[in-house]
Design a protein around this motif. Sequence first.
Motif: not given
Length: 91
Positions: A42, A45-46
Amino acid sequence: MNGTSIAGTYAKALMTPDLSVEAMQKKMHDLETVLKAVTADKNTKRFFDSPQITDEKKKAVLDKSLKGVDDDVAAFLSLLVEKKRFGLLPG
């Protein structure tokens, strides 16, 4: 232009008809590997989705991360960052 037609345009640019089957398979394998890496974490992706992080920093991370990846795939991913389209990648 919707996301599907944009993705199709980019895919056509990457997968030209003159490619051998082996070259196309290598490009697909490399893209799948990168997609898995980006979407598996995550924070990664962020990082790529964040408007606060400059394109230059994103490209620098890509350059370091894409050793051994097909040159066209690396250039394609860099272009997606530059055009603010990296978020179109599935995941």
